[in-house]
Design an enzyme around this catalytic site. Structure first.
Site, PDB file in Angstrom:
ATOM      1  N   SER A 125       9.647 -57.538  39.492  1.00 53.18           N
ATOM      2  CA  SER A 125       9.664 -58.109  38.138  1.00 53.18           C
ATOM      3  C   SER A 125       8.954 -57.138  37.194  1.00 53.18           C
ATOM      4  O   SER A 125       8.477 -56.089  37.630  1.00 53.18           O
ATOM      5  CB  SER A 125       8.987 -59.474  38.143  1.00 53.18           C
ATOM      6  OG  SER A 125       7.667 -59.336  38.597  1.00 53.18           O
ATOM      7  N   ASP A 143      15.786 -64.035  43.915  1.00 48.93           N
ATOM      8  CA  ASP A 143      14.984 -65.255  43.753  1.00 48.93           C
ATOM      9  C   ASP A 143      15.888 -66.470  43.936  1.00 48.93           C
ATOM     10  O   ASP A 143      17.037 -66.459  43.481  1.00 48.93           O
ATOM     11  CB  ASP A 143      14.412 -65.374  42.329  1.00 48.93           C
ATOM     12  CG  ASP A 143      13.415 -64.285  41.994  1.00 48.93           C
ATOM     13  OD1 ASP A 143      12.972 -63.598  42.920  1.00 48.93           O
ATOM     14  OD2 ASP A 143      13.109 -64.129  40.799  1.00 48.93           O
ATOM     15  N   ILE A 144      15.349 -67.510  44.554  1.00 39.64           N
ATOM     16  CA  ILE A 144      16.142 -68.738  44.726  1.00 39.64           C
ATOM     17  C   ILE A 144      16.555 -69.295  43.362  1.00 39.64           C
ATOM     18  O   ILE A 144      17.692 -69.680  43.135  1.00 39.64           O
ATOM     19  CB  ILE A 144      15.314 -69.791  45.502  1.00 39.64           C
ATOM     20  CG1 ILE A 144      15.160 -69.328  46.954  1.00 39.64           C
ATOM     21  CG2 ILE A 144      15.984 -71.166  45.446  1.00 39.64           C
ATOM     22  CD1 ILE A 144      14.328 -70.256  47.816  1.00 39.64           C
ATOM     23  N   PRO A 148      15.427 -49.323  47.761  1.00 39.40           N
ATOM     24  CA  PRO A 148      15.307 -50.660  47.152  1.00 39.40           C
ATOM     25  C   PRO A 148      16.440 -50.939  46.161  1.00 39.40           C
ATOM     26  O   PRO A 148      16.928 -52.076  46.080  1.00 39.40           O
ATOM     27  CB  PRO A 148      13.953 -50.607  46.432  1.00 39.40           C
ATOM     28  CG  PRO A 148      13.180 -49.518  47.103  1.00 39.40           C
ATOM     29  CD  PRO A 148      14.207 -48.517  47.561  1.00 39.40           C
ATOM     30  N   LYS A 199      23.223 -39.942  45.015  1.00 44.31           N
ATOM     31  CA  LYS A 199      23.031 -40.797  46.191  1.00 44.31           C
ATOM     32  C   LYS A 199      23.227 -42.269  45.808  1.00 44.31           C
ATOM     33  O   LYS A 199      23.926 -43.025  46.496  1.00 44.31           O
ATOM     34  CB  LYS A 199      21.610 -40.568  46.710  1.00 44.31           C
ATOM     35  CG  LYS A 199      21.369 -41.065  48.094  1.00 44.31           C
ATOM     36  CD  LYS A 199      20.063 -40.458  48.566  1.00 44.31           C
ATOM     37  CE  LYS A 199      19.527 -41.146  49.779  1.00 44.31           C
ATOM     38  NZ  LYS A 199      18.168 -40.691  50.088  1.00 44.31           N
ATOM     39  N   CYS A 252      -4.361 -68.140  12.853  1.00 44.82           N
ATOM     40  CA  CYS A 252      -4.283 -69.499  13.362  1.00 44.82           C
ATOM     41  C   CYS A 252      -5.647 -69.973  13.865  1.00 44.82           C
ATOM     42  O   CYS A 252      -6.521 -70.290  13.054  1.00 44.82           O
ATOM     43  CB  CYS A 252      -3.186 -69.585  14.418  1.00 44.82           C
ATOM     44  SG  CYS A 252      -2.538 -71.244  14.582  1.00 44.82           S
ATOM     45  N   GLY A 279      -7.983 -68.208  14.820  1.00 49.81           N
ATOM     46  CA  GLY A 279      -8.941 -67.269  14.220  1.00 49.81           C
ATOM     47  C   GLY A 279      -9.307 -67.656  12.797  1.00 49.81           C
ATOM     48  O   GLY A 279     -10.415 -67.393  12.331  1.00 49.81           O
ATOM     49  N   GLN A 295      -9.194 -70.899  11.816  1.00 48.92           N
ATOM     50  CA  GLN A 295      -9.955 -72.146  11.989  1.00 48.92           C
ATOM     51  C   GLN A 295     -11.411 -71.842  12.356  1.00 48.92           C
ATOM     52  O   GLN A 295     -12.335 -72.468  11.843  1.00 48.92           O
ATOM     53  CB  GLN A 295      -9.292 -73.017  13.068  1.00 48.92           C
ATOM     54  CG  GLN A 295      -7.868 -73.438  12.691  1.00 48.92           C
ATOM     55  CD  GLN A 295      -7.139 -74.189  13.814  1.00 48.92           C
ATOM     56  OE1 GLN A 295      -7.668 -74.364  14.907  1.00 48.92           O
ATOM     57  NE2 GLN A 295      -5.924 -74.623  13.537  1.00 48.92           N
ATOM     58  N   GLU A 336     -10.203 -80.528  18.011  1.00 50.57           N
ATOM     59  CA  GLU A 336      -9.510 -80.061  19.222  1.00 50.57           C
ATOM     60  C   GLU A 336     -10.482 -80.095  20.416  1.00 50.57           C
ATOM     61  O   GLU A 336     -10.062 -80.237  21.562  1.00 50.57           O
ATOM     62  CB  GLU A 336      -8.987 -78.634  19.008  1.00 50.57           C
ATOM     63  CG  GLU A 336      -8.228 -78.071  20.194  1.00 50.57           C
ATOM     64  CD  GLU A 336      -7.522 -76.739  19.936  1.00 50.57           C
ATOM     65  OE1 GLU A 336      -7.498 -76.263  18.778  1.00 50.57           O
ATOM     66  OE2 GLU A 336      -6.990 -76.170  20.906  1.00 50.57           O
ATOM     67  N   HIS A 387       1.569 -67.329  12.018  1.00 49.74           N
ATOM     68  CA  HIS A 387       1.571 -66.141  12.882  1.00 49.74           C
ATOM     69  C   HIS A 387       2.408 -65.022  12.261  1.00 49.74           C
ATOM     70  O   HIS A 387       3.586 -64.868  12.599  1.00 49.74           O
ATOM     71  CB  HIS A 387       2.126 -66.504  14.263  1.00 49.74           C
ATOM     72  CG  HIS A 387       1.207 -67.377  15.037  1.00 49.74           C
ATOM     73  ND1 HIS A 387       0.206 -66.886  15.837  1.00 49.74           N
ATOM     74  CD2 HIS A 387       1.105 -68.717  15.113  1.00 49.74           C
ATOM     75  CE1 HIS A 387      -0.469 -67.878  16.379  1.00 49.74           C
ATOM     76  NE2 HIS A 387       0.059 -69.004  15.951  1.00 49.74           N
ATOM     77  N   GLU A 395       2.390 -61.997  12.842  1.00 48.28           N
ATOM     78  CA  GLU A 395       2.786 -60.957  13.805  1.00 48.28           C
ATOM     79  C   GLU A 395       4.196 -61.168  14.334  1.00 48.28           C
ATOM     80  O   GLU A 395       4.848 -60.220  14.768  1.00 48.28           O
ATOM     81  CB  GLU A 395       1.775 -60.905  14.972  1.00 48.28           C
ATOM     82  CG  GLU A 395       1.785 -62.081  15.959  1.00 48.28           C
ATOM     83  CD  GLU A 395       0.940 -63.267  15.534  1.00 48.28           C
ATOM     84  OE1 GLU A 395       0.679 -63.413  14.321  1.00 48.28           O
ATOM     85  OE2 GLU A 395       0.551 -64.072  16.411  1.00 48.28           O
TER      86      GLU A 395
END
Ligand code: GLN
Length: 542
Positions: free
Chosen positions: A13, A146-147, A189, A222, A380, A382, A384, A404, A514, A516
């Site tokens: 992965s 993966d299953i 592999p 190959k 966000c 940050g 608060q 919270e 946000h 970003e």
């Protein structure tokens, strides 16, 4: 006519399939095609919204309010096409939909099975993109073998068969590990992974081979021989210094040319990729460097703050500086003086976050930035934490806190119980389910005239993406404003504070959204451009 490109991954992965898909999307766009990218995730969660960033990295939020896989962030950053909620699905979502239909009686009389019911639902997700673009790129999460991936592989096999080979292409991303003792890259592999894919009935058209060093012609030959693939379609994908080099290197290795050839489409000689060349040039030849401290709690997994890291890089590109990131686990400030860790940094950023752990440390970091006049960017959570800091230390609200973390006598940050979305009212209580119920997606905000943010954006109304359950309590506005905090951005009805800034500070901005998520290398977000500019200024002072 819509053509479909399916991207699978093998061997391990974290191969960068998302990036590979995004880069190929950008190359097809450069050829003048409209593209759409989507991701199918085999995990059982309905969406990644309830997962810790440690599990799957950042949760990427779309304009239409979906909590999605971070790869959608790559797609949007590379192609500029705004991601949609319907660009991501999961096993959980597919099963939920099938089971709801079963309860409704839509399949009356039938036994519900993985094939055809689940696979049909997956195919519907893909087919829904027909005619929305000339190329639809579908990335299959997980690793072949993966299953969980099996129904997805079966669905794309069937789909490819249904639309025909001239409209479907399979790209398999693999890894060639380097074995120091043998002094070579290993192809076995990859051979096994292709075999696994073939056993699911899919013969890859193109192999994208990741490696940490150059792949020799011999190894390419190959792989071509053993995997039964044309040698030109075994494409080396060697590690590069910046992710924004990926479209250029893939093009140099012939990826997009091979895609064109596979579909029988004409190649374009001398493809104009100057937009990527310029970005890479700016990254590789910076004229200075700034250090930004990111004070958070998911700091030991780079993917947790994926979009944030990229947005800071984009701010650096715009200012022609390299942005070095110093990740600091906020809890450390609960026992150690911020000075020891933050002295000399040119900007401090407290990103989004959830839960009480580390919150006090973030509050201390905000105080340090305010008092030492170091550029501070609170996103966000940050924002608060910065508001709690001002309330406690400048307004005399000693117990100021966020609900919270439990009931509070001075709840300067509280649960949003209702807000307006379009023409309707959203309502929440403490008892509401946690999945998918935050204030999510794009919302407008009005900016105060003469504020730093209105100058930065150069407009008075903005739209930004949100993902939060708590909000600055507007009832404390007067007290906070007296202490120097300016409420420079509000929801149009004036009830939700969206942006605060601190008077007299060189750069102290907190945003409830946000930014970003919308920054792109070729269109850096104005707040990040301005924050890095302030950091450059700060670097000249220290
Ligand atoms: N935990 C806070 C909230 O729910 C902040 C969320 C965030 O930073 N995205 O409001």
């Amino acid at each position: 006519m819509t053509r479909y490109i399916f991207i699978t991954g093998g061997v391990v992965s974290s191969l960068g399939k998302g990036l590979a898909s995004a880069a190929l999307g950008a190359l097809l766009q450069a050829r003048g095609y409209r593209v759409r990218l989507c991701k199918l995730d085999p995990y059982l969660n309905v969406d990644p919204g309830t997962m810790s960033p440690f599990q799957h990295g950042e949760v990427y939020v779309t304009d239409d309010g979906a909590e999605t896989d971070l790869d959608l962030g790559h797609y949007e950053r590379f192609t500029g096409v705004p991601a949609k909620g319907t660009d991501n699905t999961t096993t959980g979502r597919i099963y939920t939909s099938v089971l709801q239909k079963e309860r409704k009686g839509d399949y009356l009389g039938a036994t519900i099975q993985v094939i055809p019911h689940i696979t049909n639902e997956i195919k519907d997700f893909i087919r829904e993109k027909e005619n929305t673009a000339e190329f639809v790129l579908c990335e299959i999460g997980g690793t072949v073998g993966d299953i969980e991936s099996l129904p997805f592989l079966e669905a794309i096999r069937q789909f490819g068969n249904e639309v025909g080979h001239n409209r479907a292409l399979f790209i398999h991303v693999t890894l060639l590990p380097y074995i120091p003792a043998a002094g070579e890259l290993k192809t076995k592999p990859t051979q096994h992974s292709v075999k696994e894919l073939m056993s699911a009935g899919i013969r890859p058209d193109i192999l994208l081979c990741r490696a940490d060093r150059q792949i020799d012609e011999e190894e390419r030959a190959k792989i071509a021989l053993f995997c039964n693939i044309d040698r030109k379609k075994v494409i080396p994908a060697v590690d590069v210094g910046s992710i924004y080099e990926v479209p250029l290197t893939y093009h140099r290795e012939g990826l997009d040319q091979q895609v064109m050839e596979s579909f029988g489409l004409k190649d374009i000689p001398n493809l104009d990729l100057s937009i990527w060349e310029d970005i890479v040039h700016n990254i590789k030849a910076p004229e200075g460097e700034v250090t930004i401290a990111i004070v958070g709690k998911y700091t030991n997994l780079a993917d947790s703050y994926k979009s944030l890291n990229e947005a800071l890089t984009h701010g650096g590109i715009a200012n022609k500086v390299k942005v070095s990131l110093k990740f600091i686990e906020s809890q450390i400030f609960e026992s150690e003086d911020p000075e020891t860790h933050l002295r000399g940094v040119h900007g401090i950023l407290v990103p989004g976050g959830f839960g009480e752990r580390g919150a006090e440390g973030k509050i201390r970091a905000a105080r340090y930035a305010r008092e030492k006049k170091i550029p501070y960017f609170g996103i966000c959570f940050g924002m608060q934490m910065a508001v709690i800091e001002v309330a406690r230390n400048l307004c005399g609200l000693k117990n100021a806190n966020s609900t919270e973390f439990g009931p509070s006598k001075e709840p300067v940050i509280g649960l949003m119980t209702e807000w307006i979305r379009g023409n309707s009212k959203e309502k929440r209580t403490e008892q509401t389910d946690l999945g998918g119920t935050m204030r999510l997606g794009s919302y407008p905000a009005l900016l105060a005239k003469g504020s730093k943010v209105s100058q930065t954006y150069g407009k008075s109304e903005i739209r930004e993406r949100h993902r939060h359950r708590y909000e600055v309590n507007i009832n404390y506005r007067e007290a906070l404003e007296k202490a120097g905090l300016i409420f420079s951005g509000l929801s149009p009805d004036g009830s939700l504070p969206e942006i605060v800034e601190f008077k007299g500070h060189p750069w102290f901005i907190g945003v409830q959204f946000h930014p970003e998520l919308k920054s792109k290398p070729f269109e850096p977000h104005p707040l990040f451009v301005s924050f890095i500019e302030a950091a450059v200024h700060q670097s000249r002072l220290v």
